[in-house]
Write a protein that holds these residues in place. Structure first.
Motif, short mmCIF file in Angstrom:
data_model
loop_
_atom_site.label_atom_id
_atom_site.label_comp_id
_atom_site.label_asym_id
_atom_site.label_seq_id
_atom_site.Cartn_x
_atom_site.Cartn_y
_atom_site.Cartn_z
N ILE A 1 -25.17 -9.69 26.78
CA ILE A 1 -24.19 -10.47 26.02
C ILE A 1 -23.49 -11.42 26.98
O ILE A 1 -23.00 -11.00 28.03
CB ILE A 1 -23.15 -9.56 25.33
CG1 ILE A 1 -23.83 -8.59 24.35
CG2 ILE A 1 -22.10 -10.40 24.59
CD1 ILE A 1 -22.89 -7.57 23.73
N VAL A 2 -23.45 -12.71 26.63
CA VAL A 2 -22.68 -13.68 27.40
C VAL A 2 -21.65 -14.31 26.48
O VAL A 2 -21.91 -14.51 25.29
CB VAL A 2 -23.59 -14.77 28.04
CG1 VAL A 2 -24.49 -14.16 29.09
CG2 VAL A 2 -24.41 -15.49 27.00
N SER A 3 -20.48 -14.63 27.01
CA SER A 3 -19.40 -15.13 26.15
C SER A 3 -18.95 -16.53 26.55
O SER A 3 -19.05 -16.93 27.71
CB SER A 3 -18.19 -14.18 26.22
OG SER A 3 -17.54 -14.28 27.47
N TYR A 4 -18.47 -17.27 25.55
CA TYR A 4 -17.89 -18.59 25.81
C TYR A 4 -16.72 -18.47 26.79
O TYR A 4 -16.53 -19.32 27.65
CB TYR A 4 -17.37 -19.21 24.51
CG TYR A 4 -18.42 -19.77 23.58
CD1 TYR A 4 -19.78 -19.58 23.81
CD2 TYR A 4 -18.04 -20.49 22.44
CE1 TYR A 4 -20.72 -20.10 22.94
CE2 TYR A 4 -18.98 -21.02 21.57
CZ TYR A 4 -20.32 -20.81 21.82
OH TYR A 4 -21.25 -21.33 20.96
N LYS A 5 -15.92 -17.42 26.62
CA LYS A 5 -14.73 -17.25 27.46
C LYS A 5 -15.12 -17.15 28.93
O LYS A 5 -14.50 -17.80 29.80
CB LYS A 5 -13.97 -15.99 27.04
CG LYS A 5 -12.61 -15.83 27.70
CD LYS A 5 -11.63 -16.86 27.18
CE LYS A 5 -10.23 -16.62 27.72
NZ LYS A 5 -9.27 -17.66 27.27
N ASP A 6 -16.16 -16.37 29.21
CA ASP A 6 -16.60 -16.22 30.60
C ASP A 6 -17.24 -17.49 31.14
O ASP A 6 -17.04 -17.85 32.30
CB ASP A 6 -17.59 -15.06 30.73
CG ASP A 6 -16.94 -13.70 30.52
OD1 ASP A 6 -15.70 -13.62 30.64
OD2 ASP A 6 -17.66 -12.74 30.21
N LEU A 7 -18.02 -18.17 30.29
CA LEU A 7 -18.75 -19.35 30.74
C LEU A 7 -17.88 -20.59 30.84
O LEU A 7 -17.99 -21.38 31.78
CB LEU A 7 -19.92 -19.65 29.79
CG LEU A 7 -21.08 -18.64 29.77
CD1 LEU A 7 -22.10 -19.06 28.73
CD2 LEU A 7 -21.74 -18.53 31.14
N TYR A 8 -17.02 -20.79 29.82
CA TYR A 8 -16.28 -22.05 29.71
C TYR A 8 -14.76 -21.91 29.83
O TYR A 8 -14.06 -22.90 29.95
CB TYR A 8 -16.59 -22.73 28.37
CG TYR A 8 -18.05 -22.77 28.01
CD1 TYR A 8 -18.98 -23.37 28.85
CD2 TYR A 8 -18.52 -22.20 26.83
CE1 TYR A 8 -20.33 -23.41 28.53
CE2 TYR A 8 -19.87 -22.23 26.49
CZ TYR A 8 -20.77 -22.83 27.35
OH TYR A 8 -22.10 -22.86 27.02
N GLY A 9 -14.28 -20.66 29.73
CA GLY A 9 -12.83 -20.45 29.78
C GLY A 9 -12.16 -20.64 28.44
O GLY A 9 -10.93 -20.61 28.33
N TRP A 10 -12.98 -20.87 27.38
CA TRP A 10 -12.46 -21.07 26.03
C TRP A 10 -13.20 -20.15 25.06
O TRP A 10 -14.38 -19.87 25.25
CB TRP A 10 -12.70 -22.51 25.54
CG TRP A 10 -12.00 -23.59 26.28
CD1 TRP A 10 -12.34 -24.11 27.50
CD2 TRP A 10 -10.85 -24.31 25.85
NE1 TRP A 10 -11.48 -25.11 27.86
CE2 TRP A 10 -10.55 -25.26 26.86
CE3 TRP A 10 -10.05 -24.27 24.72
CZ2 TRP A 10 -9.47 -26.13 26.76
CZ3 TRP A 10 -8.98 -25.15 24.62
CH2 TRP A 10 -8.71 -26.07 25.63
N THR A 11 -12.51 -19.73 24.00
CA THR A 11 -13.19 -19.11 22.86
C THR A 11 -13.23 -20.14 21.75
O THR A 11 -12.47 -21.13 21.77
CB THR A 11 -12.44 -17.86 22.35
OG1 THR A 11 -11.16 -18.28 21.83
CG2 THR A 11 -12.25 -16.84 23.47
N MET A 12 -14.08 -19.95 20.74
CA MET A 12 -14.10 -20.89 19.62
C MET A 12 -12.78 -20.87 18.85
O MET A 12 -12.33 -21.90 18.35
CB MET A 12 -15.26 -20.59 18.66
CG MET A 12 -16.56 -21.30 18.98
SD MET A 12 -16.40 -23.10 19.24
CE MET A 12 -15.91 -23.66 17.61
N ASP A 13 -12.15 -19.71 18.77
CA ASP A 13 -10.84 -19.64 18.11
C ASP A 13 -9.84 -20.55 18.81
O ASP A 13 -9.06 -21.27 18.16
CB ASP A 13 -10.31 -18.19 18.12
CG ASP A 13 -11.03 -17.29 17.13
OD1 ASP A 13 -11.67 -17.82 16.20
OD2 ASP A 13 -10.94 -16.06 17.27
N GLU A 14 -9.87 -20.57 20.14
CA GLU A 14 -8.95 -21.42 20.91
C GLU A 14 -9.29 -22.89 20.75
O GLU A 14 -8.39 -23.75 20.64
CB GLU A 14 -8.99 -21.02 22.38
CG GLU A 14 -8.39 -19.65 22.66
CD GLU A 14 -8.69 -19.11 24.05
OE1 GLU A 14 -8.01 -18.18 24.47
OE2 GLU A 14 -9.63 -19.64 24.71
N ILE A 15 -10.59 -23.20 20.70
CA ILE A 15 -11.02 -24.59 20.51
C ILE A 15 -10.59 -25.11 19.14
O ILE A 15 -10.08 -26.24 19.01
CB ILE A 15 -12.54 -24.72 20.69
CG1 ILE A 15 -12.93 -24.48 22.15
CG2 ILE A 15 -13.04 -26.09 20.24
CD1 ILE A 15 -14.41 -24.32 22.39
#
Length: 315
Positions: free
Chosen positions: A128-142
């Motif tokens: 499992i890879v996450s947006y938070k780990d890769l980009y520092g953002w979650t879709m909820d935050e975006i």
């Protein structure tokens, strides 16, 4: 006597599966309108996918293959069927599940629980890879930052890159996704409506990214969505069926409804649209958009020079 029995059966209104002629049919195939029994449905469904894999030489023995797993019906059926075919036909593949956590509360967190159960059910390692780990953002935050508009555009770009990065972590040779015939027909239509010549010329390819580090394959290219749902239902597969909370207003939804209307009128319409997409020829005088590379991370950028969308958002 035999003729009399046949006549009696016909008069009684009982029908038999049009393939085995032994068992009673339980469904009408959306693709062919054949009335068939459950056992024959399993057989033809799996055999058609096997023929697509073999006919298009999607894999080589010894390859490591990641299955893009969201927990939804398409990826769950793909994981199950590919595992079965790998054993039955001795493909010689090492299979893995690869999931992306976009950070969508009430949607992805629930679907990932399904994927974790699939990991145990099918005996496939899960990454499992996450947006938070890769980009520092979650879709909820975006979404909080940009509002409920163009969310699928951002998420689609992030997801493609996240799949590439996850596949690299697993050190796989191929990545397979559960894109089905309906999805591909929708994409052909969308690219025509948008005048997107670059994507139109490659959207029907069963394998893409062959010039890159990790090619992507679509074994379900000719498989109808309705048949995938039926297969999952009859096999009692464990999958997640809730739609993403940010997708109801997506432009693709309108294309999807149109395709469904066409399918009701003429079931072969889906395959015909795919065939049309395959047969399109782009004029040599047509100027194709240039694809750039992000100066910061090295991944694909829609702009000729500087930053990928993920880094534009970060800035």
């Amino acid at each position: 006597m035999e003729a009399g029995e046949a006549k009696s059966k016909k008069a009684g209104g009982s029908r038999l599966c049009c393939i085995c002629n032994q068992r009673r049919p339980v469904l009408k195939r959306p693709k062919t309108l054949q009335q068939i029994c459950r056992e024959c449905f399993y057989e033809v469904f799996e055999e058609e996918i096997h023929q697509v894999i073999v006919g298009n030489r999607l894999f080589k023995s010894g390859e490591r293959v990641a299955i893009g797993a969201s927990g939804g019906k398409d990826s769950t059926v793909l994981a199950y069927v590919l595992s079965e075919l790998n054993r039955r036909h001795n493909y010689g593949l090492d299979l893995f599940l690869l999931s992306i956590d976009e950070g969508i509360t009430g949607y992805r967190d629930d679907s990932l629980e399904t994927v974790k159960r699939n990991e145990v059910q099918y005996g496939l390692p899960l990454q499992i890879v996450s947006y938070k780990d890769l980009y520092g953002w979650t879709m909820d935050e975006i979404v909080k930052m940009i509002g409920l508009k163009n969310n699928c555009t951002f998420c689609g770009v992030f997801r493609r890159q996240a799949l590439d990065r996850g596949a690299a972590l697993l050190k796989v040779d191929k990545l397979v996704t559960g894109h089905n015939a309906d999805d591909i027909a929708e994409t052909v239509l969308l690219n025509i409506l948008r005048g997107d010549i670059a994507r139109l010329s490659r959207c029907t390819s069963i394998t893409t990214g062959e010039d890159g580090p990790i090619p992507r394959c679509k074994p379900f290219k000719y498989t109808y969505e309705k048949e995938i749902v039926m297969y999952a239902y009859f096999k009692k597969l464990d999958y997640f069926s809730t739609e993403c909370i940010y997708s109801p207003n997506a432009y693709r939804g309108f294309a999807r409804e149109f395709i469904k209307d066409l399918e009701r009128l003429r079931p072969r319409a889906i395959l015909d649209i795919i065939k049309s997409g395959e047969d399109f020829r782009i004029a040599t005088t047509t100027k194709m958009p240039e694809q750039g590379t992000c100066e910061r991370c090295g991944y694909i950028s829609s702009q000729v020079r500087p930053l990928s969308l993920s880094h534009q958002v970060m800035l």
